[in-house]
Scaffold this motif. Structure first.
Motif, PDB file in Angstrom:
ATOM      1  N   ARG A   5       0.847  -1.195   0.000  1.00  0.00           N
ATOM      2  CA  ARG A   5       0.000   0.000   0.000  1.00  0.00           C
ATOM      3  C   ARG A   5       0.885   1.249   0.000  1.00  0.00           C
ATOM      4  O   ARG A   5       1.527   1.559   1.006  1.00  0.00           O
ATOM      5  CB  ARG A   5      -0.927   0.005   1.223  1.00  0.00           C
ATOM      6  CG  ARG A   5      -1.889   1.178   1.260  1.00  0.00           C
ATOM      7  CD  ARG A   5      -2.769   1.103   2.499  1.00  0.00           C
ATOM      8  NE  ARG A   5      -3.634   2.254   2.619  1.00  0.00           N
ATOM      9  CZ  ARG A   5      -4.817   2.372   2.021  1.00  0.00           C
ATOM     10  NH1 ARG A   5      -5.263   1.378   1.276  1.00  0.00           N
ATOM     11  NH2 ARG A   5      -5.562   3.452   2.182  1.00  0.00           N
ATOM     12  N   LEU A   6       0.926   1.939  -1.107  1.00  0.00           N
ATOM     13  CA  LEU A   6       1.754   3.130  -1.234  1.00  0.00           C
ATOM     14  C   LEU A   6       0.991   4.372  -0.788  1.00  0.00           C
ATOM     15  O   LEU A   6      -0.240   4.375  -0.712  1.00  0.00           O
ATOM     16  CB  LEU A   6       2.190   3.315  -2.692  1.00  0.00           C
ATOM     17  CG  LEU A   6       3.087   2.244  -3.307  1.00  0.00           C
ATOM     18  CD1 LEU A   6       3.368   2.597  -4.766  1.00  0.00           C
ATOM     19  CD2 LEU A   6       4.391   2.098  -2.529  1.00  0.00           C
ATOM     20  N   LEU A  10       3.048   8.247  -4.220  1.00  0.00           N
ATOM     21  CA  LEU A  10       3.790   7.192  -4.914  1.00  0.00           C
ATOM     22  C   LEU A  10       2.871   6.290  -5.736  1.00  0.00           C
ATOM     23  O   LEU A  10       3.289   5.766  -6.772  1.00  0.00           O
ATOM     24  CB  LEU A  10       4.592   6.367  -3.911  1.00  0.00           C
ATOM     25  CG  LEU A  10       5.861   7.036  -3.374  1.00  0.00           C
ATOM     26  CD1 LEU A  10       6.598   6.090  -2.430  1.00  0.00           C
ATOM     27  CD2 LEU A  10       6.787   7.493  -4.487  1.00  0.00           C
ATOM     28  N   ALA A  11       1.638   6.111  -5.288  1.00  0.00           N
ATOM     29  CA  ALA A  11       0.695   5.317  -6.084  1.00  0.00           C
ATOM     30  C   ALA A  11       0.415   5.995  -7.422  1.00  0.00           C
ATOM     31  O   ALA A  11       0.252   5.325  -8.451  1.00  0.00           O
ATOM     32  CB  ALA A  11      -0.602   5.111  -5.308  1.00  0.00           C
ATOM     33  N   THR A  12       0.385   7.323  -7.424  1.00  0.00           N
ATOM     34  CA  THR A  12       0.199   8.061  -8.669  1.00  0.00           C
ATOM     35  C   THR A  12       1.398   7.863  -9.587  1.00  0.00           C
ATOM     36  O   THR A  12       1.251   7.642 -10.796  1.00  0.00           O
ATOM     37  CB  THR A  12      -0.019   9.555  -8.387  1.00  0.00           C
ATOM     38  OG1 THR A  12      -1.149   9.709  -7.518  1.00  0.00           O
ATOM     39  CG2 THR A  12      -0.257  10.327  -9.668  1.00  0.00           C
ATOM     40  N   VAL A  13       2.598   7.923  -9.024  1.00  0.00           N
ATOM     41  CA  VAL A  13       3.809   7.643  -9.804  1.00  0.00           C
ATOM     42  C   VAL A  13       3.736   6.233 -10.395  1.00  0.00           C
ATOM     43  O   VAL A  13       3.967   6.026 -11.591  1.00  0.00           O
ATOM     44  CB  VAL A  13       5.070   7.801  -8.927  1.00  0.00           C
ATOM     45  CG1 VAL A  13       6.313   7.306  -9.676  1.00  0.00           C
ATOM     46  CG2 VAL A  13       5.244   9.252  -8.499  1.00  0.00           C
ATOM     47  N   ALA A  14       3.402   5.251  -9.569  1.00  0.00           N
ATOM     48  CA  ALA A  14       3.354   3.852 -10.009  1.00  0.00           C
ATOM     49  C   ALA A  14       2.343   3.643 -11.132  1.00  0.00           C
ATOM     50  O   ALA A  14       2.554   2.809 -12.020  1.00  0.00           O
ATOM     51  CB  ALA A  14       3.020   2.943  -8.833  1.00  0.00           C
ATOM     52  N   SER A  15       1.251   4.399 -11.102  1.00  0.00           N
ATOM     53  CA  SER A  15       0.190   4.198 -12.092  1.00  0.00           C
ATOM     54  C   SER A  15       0.651   4.495 -13.518  1.00  0.00           C
ATOM     55  O   SER A  15       0.007   4.066 -14.478  1.00  0.00           O
ATOM     56  CB  SER A  15      -1.028   5.071 -11.748  1.00  0.00           C
ATOM     57  OG  SER A  15      -0.768   6.452 -12.004  1.00  0.00           O
ATOM     58  N   PHE A  16       1.763   5.206 -13.667  1.00  0.00           N
ATOM     59  CA  PHE A  16       2.256   5.557 -15.003  1.00  0.00           C
ATOM     60  C   PHE A  16       3.367   4.632 -15.490  1.00  0.00           C
ATOM     61  O   PHE A  16       3.886   4.817 -16.591  1.00  0.00           O
ATOM     62  CB  PHE A  16       2.758   7.008 -15.015  1.00  0.00           C
ATOM     63  CG  PHE A  16       1.652   8.024 -14.966  1.00  0.00           C
ATOM     64  CD1 PHE A  16       0.856   8.258 -16.077  1.00  0.00           C
ATOM     65  CD2 PHE A  16       1.387   8.736 -13.806  1.00  0.00           C
ATOM     66  CE1 PHE A  16      -0.174   9.188 -16.040  1.00  0.00           C
ATOM     67  CE2 PHE A  16       0.366   9.668 -13.750  1.00  0.00           C
ATOM     68  CZ  PHE A  16      -0.420   9.891 -14.873  1.00  0.00           C
ATOM     69  N   ALA A  37       5.709  -2.228  -7.476  1.00  0.00           N
ATOM     70  CA  ALA A  37       5.600  -2.397  -8.927  1.00  0.00           C
ATOM     71  C   ALA A  37       5.818  -3.853  -9.335  1.00  0.00           C
ATOM     72  O   ALA A  37       5.144  -4.355 -10.246  1.00  0.00           O
ATOM     73  CB  ALA A  37       6.602  -1.485  -9.630  1.00  0.00           C
ATOM     74  N   CYS A  38       6.731  -4.540  -8.677  1.00  0.00           N
ATOM     75  CA  CYS A  38       6.950  -5.964  -8.970  1.00  0.00           C
ATOM     76  C   CYS A  38       5.767  -6.809  -8.506  1.00  0.00           C
ATOM     77  O   CYS A  38       5.269  -7.670  -9.251  1.00  0.00           O
ATOM     78  CB  CYS A  38       8.226  -6.444  -8.282  1.00  0.00           C
ATOM     79  SG  CYS A  38       9.740  -6.032  -9.159  1.00  0.00           S
ATOM     80  N   LEU A  39       5.320  -6.584  -7.299  1.00  0.00           N
ATOM     81  CA  LEU A  39       4.246  -7.400  -6.725  1.00  0.00           C
ATOM     82  C   LEU A  39       2.927  -7.223  -7.458  1.00  0.00           C
ATOM     83  O   LEU A  39       2.097  -8.140  -7.485  1.00  0.00           O
ATOM     84  CB  LEU A  39       4.067  -7.069  -5.240  1.00  0.00           C
ATOM     85  CG  LEU A  39       5.220  -7.491  -4.320  1.00  0.00           C
ATOM     86  CD1 LEU A  39       5.017  -6.904  -2.925  1.00  0.00           C
ATOM     87  CD2 LEU A  39       5.327  -9.012  -4.244  1.00  0.00           C
ATOM     88  N   HIS A  40       2.716  -6.056  -8.061  1.00  0.00           N
ATOM     89  CA  HIS A  40       1.451  -5.771  -8.749  1.00  0.00           C
ATOM     90  C   HIS A  40       1.561  -5.908 -10.263  1.00  0.00           C
ATOM     91  O   HIS A  40       0.653  -5.515 -10.997  1.00  0.00           O
ATOM     92  CB  HIS A  40       0.944  -4.383  -8.371  1.00  0.00           C
ATOM     93  CG  HIS A  40       0.449  -4.294  -6.958  1.00  0.00           C
ATOM     94  ND1 HIS A  40       1.288  -4.198  -5.868  1.00  0.00           N
ATOM     95  CD2 HIS A  40      -0.817  -4.321  -6.458  1.00  0.00           C
ATOM     96  CE1 HIS A  40       0.576  -4.147  -4.761  1.00  0.00           C
ATOM     97  NE2 HIS A  40      -0.696  -4.228  -5.091  1.00  0.00           N
ATOM     98  N   GLY A  41       2.657  -6.467 -10.737  1.00  0.00           N
ATOM     99  CA  GLY A  41       2.760  -6.791 -12.151  1.00  0.00           C
ATOM    100  C   GLY A  41       3.052  -5.637 -13.075  1.00  0.00           C
ATOM    101  O   GLY A  41       2.918  -5.769 -14.292  1.00  0.00           O
ATOM    102  N   TYR A  42       3.479  -4.494 -12.530  1.00  0.00           N
ATOM    103  CA  TYR A  42       3.836  -3.373 -13.396  1.00  0.00           C
ATOM    104  C   TYR A  42       5.139  -3.649 -14.130  1.00  0.00           C
ATOM    105  O   TYR A  42       5.301  -3.267 -15.295  1.00  0.00           O
ATOM    106  CB  TYR A  42       4.000  -2.087 -12.575  1.00  0.00           C
ATOM    107  CG  TYR A  42       2.729  -1.462 -12.063  1.00  0.00           C
ATOM    108  CD1 TYR A  42       1.967  -0.632 -12.881  1.00  0.00           C
ATOM    109  CD2 TYR A  42       2.295  -1.673 -10.762  1.00  0.00           C
ATOM    110  CE1 TYR A  42       0.805  -0.039 -12.420  1.00  0.00           C
ATOM    111  CE2 TYR A  42       1.135  -1.086 -10.287  1.00  0.00           C
ATOM    112  CZ  TYR A  42       0.393  -0.270 -11.118  1.00  0.00           C
ATOM    113  OH  TYR A  42      -0.761   0.300 -10.651  1.00  0.00           O
ATOM    114  N   VAL A  43       6.110  -4.247 -13.428  1.00  0.00           N
ATOM    115  CA  VAL A  43       7.448  -4.390 -14.004  1.00  0.00           C
ATOM    116  C   VAL A  43       7.909  -5.838 -13.968  1.00  0.00           C
ATOM    117  O   VAL A  43       7.479  -6.627 -13.118  1.00  0.00           O
ATOM    118  CB  VAL A  43       8.482  -3.505 -13.268  1.00  0.00           C
ATOM    119  CG1 VAL A  43       8.062  -2.043 -13.297  1.00  0.00           C
ATOM    120  CG2 VAL A  43       8.712  -3.958 -11.835  1.00  0.00           C
TER     121      VAL A  43
END
Length: 234
Positions: A5-6, A10-16, A37-43
């Motif tokens: 939970r960011l 930081l959640a806004t940063v991650a969303s991009f 980002a790793c745990l949520h499949g972004y990267v």
């Protein structure tokens, strides 16, 4: 805040972060952003860069705790010194002043080979970052403004392209943000109303203190900014 939970910022940063990106998070602190980002499949994988020993140890412990040591490399170094050219395609730099962010980008320009997206969140002075992006051929593709714990933050997202494309009124929008100016949100208006009050106090102080050339130059600069902001808020 943790790896699951960011903060809103930081959640806004991650969303991009583009899905499947290879990320470098510069000034990663506790490495919450790359872990999230790793745990949520972004990267697919990430690099967490830190220059100071304390935050570096915190990042290492966080990555180990979350079992992501095979996907996140924690590295010590100043700015983009932690990456090699072509190693990543997305860079995040969040929670610093704009002067420091632009210094990091300037000093690491050769490390931007292969980077497709920059996601930058300055604590102050977003205008300076917009000017750097414009001058170096990065096209601003999105902006967000948000308020958290009484502080207002801007997130700037850029890709290589036509640096002039988003701007209709260059001088005003380098200051205010082309997307943010058009959106004209409640938080945007709050930010710039605060700035107007601050600048007008400075102008009044300068007017009282005398007629030095430096004071006159500063007053003209601030009066021009006041004019641009007042026009945007009408």
């Amino acid at each position: 805040m943790n790896e699951f939970r960011l903060s809103k910022r930081l959640a806004t940063v991650a969303s991009f972060i583009p899905k499947g990106a290879v990320l470098a998070d510069i000034g990663s602190d506790h490495a919450y952003l790359p872990c999230y980002a790793c745990l949520h499949g972004y990267v697919s994988k990430a690099i967490a860069g830190e220059v100071a020993d304390g935050p570096l140890r915190s990042a290492q412990q966080q990555v180990e705790k979350t079992g992501l040591s095979d996907r996140i490399s924690v590295r010590k170094g100043d700015g983009l010194a932690v990456i090699t050219p072509g190693e990543v395609d997305c860079i995040t730099i969040a929670g610093m002043g704009s002067s420091l962010i632009t210094r990091i980008l300037d000093e690491g320009k050769e490390k931007l080979v292969g980077v497709q997206r920059l996601i930058l969140q300055p604590n102050i002075g977003a205008e300076l970052i917009r000017r750097w992006l414009f001058d170096h051929g990065w096209e601003l593709i999105a902006e967000r403004i948000l308020k958290e714990d009484g502080q207002i933050y801007e997130v700037l997202v850029a890709e290589r392209g036509d640096a002039r494309r988003p701007y209709r009124h260059l001088e005003a929008e380098l200051l205010l943000g082309p997307f943010l100016r058009r959106e004209n949100s409640e938080v945007f208006r709050e930010k710039w109303q605060r700035e107007l009050l601050h600048w007008k106090r400075i102008i009044a102080d300068l007017a009282e203190k005398g007629e030095s050339e430096a004071a006159r130059v500063k007053m003209r600069e601030l009066e021009k900014k006041v004019q641009l902001v007042e026009e945007a808020l009408r």
